[in-house]
Design an enzyme around this catalytic site. Structure first.
Site: not given
Ligand code: LCS
Length: 393
Positions: A58, A111, A183, A208
């Site tokens: 951790r 998001y 972001d 992503k």
């Molecule tokens: N920031 C952005 C711009 C994102 O598109 C997402 C997830 C996150 C943060 C959060 O990331 P995660 O915890 O899911 O790894 N975006 C998603 C979307 O557009 N569709 O499903 C998840």
């Protein structure tokens, strides 16, 4: 040759990189929760920081550190902190910078959950926020209060593909002593390096483009300087937001092909955006590579490519959009983005469904907006697929 002198594409392959005593060619997975000390004194020295050594996963792990150092290098930052998800990265930033009585300004088309938690959860801890059209610097300026601590941006924004002028945002924030965070999920460091514009912190959902194969969930925060890195690290490690070594290994492996994946995906995306724009049944298309994008010039100046995310609306609104989504055969009807496969989804009822109808309207997330994450398949196949689905709309 010094590794710090090599180009971006070479860093994708060679940055970080740990060879163990057996001579592994790639960084191995250190799938261990804890590390043996050679002596009680050494354990104490590791804890005090007198000597650098691994203690407990951790708090740090060689496989995870390899990924963190690589992404920090690619973003031109001081250090990276890999997290269990993109949302853990977002929360690391929020919890580090915001407390009782503090105020955050952000874009109205973030998001969904990045905005949702700020409106639902953080007010419990006395944090206030305002969501404005951050593609208009004057709207950010008007929202600044004496207690504004954080300007949190997403550019291009999910799902409206709005672009914020990073240079102007930094100038404004510096004038008011406000910390800035971007972001950078939609671009990855291949297409945009916010820290080079003077932004303080960058984060990603590594789920992503960084991982790129739709097979892990992960996130990362990168700080420009040591002091900010240490503050973020305290929160990340003590909240237990850390990634697992196996996930970190997969993200590091996926990252190696980032440049060629994005080159191909955005070449496809450009052709698909042009196809959609010329299709009579399509009302509008938002893609930073199209001259019709409202921030086209800014995108060209600020980003090293338009990326692989497209939003569009079919004439006939939500019902017509659903027809398209229900009829694609190659594209996958799924949320998430940035993988090698083309994905299609409906933000108003899926990723952004928790926003109020009013918030969605103000942010430009119309009921008919369909979002595409373009993959690296043969572009003719993707267009053929969309075409046959659009014909049914
Ligand atoms: N920031 C952005 C711009 C994102 O598109 C997402 C997830 C996150 C943060 C959060 O990331 P995660 O915890 O899911 O790894 N975006 C998603 C979307 O557009 N569709 O499903 C998840």
């Amino acid at each position: 040759m010094d590794k710090s002198d090599i180009g971006f594409d070479s860093k994708l392959i060679h940055a970080g990189g740990i060879t163990d005593e057996k001579g592994s060619a790639v960084t191995p997975i250190y799938q261990t929760s804890t590390f043996k000390f050679k002596s009680a004194d050494q354990g104490a020295r590791f804890f005090s920081g007198e000597e650098k050594g691994y203690i407990y996963t951790r708090l740090g792990n060689p496989t995870i550190e390899d990924l963190e150092n690589t992404v920090a290098d690619l973003e031109n930052g001081f250090g990276g902190l890999a997290t269990a998800s993109g949302m853990a990265a977002v929360n690391t930033v929020y919890l580090t910078l915001l407390g009782q009585g503090d105020h955050m300004i952000s874009h109205n088309a973030l998001y969904g959950p990045s905005r949702g938690i700020m409106e639902k959860l953080y007010p419990k801890y006395g944090v206030q926020s305002d969501f404005v059209d951050a593609t208009k610097i004057e709207e950010i300026e008007q929202a600044i209060k004496p207690n504004t601590k954080l300007l949190y941006l997403e550019t291009p924004a999910n799902p409206t593909i709005g672009i914020t002028d990073l240079k102007k945002a930094v100038e404004l924030a510096k004038k008011h002593n406000i910390i800035t965070c971007v972001d950078n999920t939609f671009c990855s460091p291949y297409l945009q390096k916010p820290l080079d514009f003077g932004i303080d912190i960058v984060l990603h959902s590594m789920t992503k483009f960084i991982n790129g194969h739709a097979d892990i969930v992960g996130g990362i925060v990168v700080a420009k300087d040591k002091a900010m890195f240490e503050e973020l690290k305290y929160v990340m490690t003590n909240m237990g937001f850390n990634i697992d070594p196996h996930q970190a290994f997969l993200a590091r492996r996926g990252l190696k092909t980032l440049a060629i994946r994005i080159d191909r995906a955005q070449e496809n995306a450009m052709k698909i955006a042009e196809y959609l724009e010329s299709y009579p049944k399509v009302d509008w298309v938002l893609y930073p590579g199209l001259k019709s994008h409202p921030h086209y010039e800014l995108g060209v100046a600020q980003m090293d490519g338009p990326g692989a995310m497209i939003s569009f609306e079919v004439k006939g609104g939500v019902e017509a959009g659903k027809k398209v989504m229900d009829n694609v055969k190659l594209a996958v009807l799924a949320v998430s983005l940035g993988g090698v496969e083309t994905l299609i989804q409906h933000p108003a009822s899926m990723t952004h469904s928790k926003l109020s109808p009013e918030a969605k309207k103000v942010a430009g997330i119309s009921d008919g907006l369909v979002r595409l994450s373009i993959g690296i398949e043969a572009v003719d196949d993707i267009i053929y697929d969309l075409d046959q689905a659009l014909q049914k709309a």
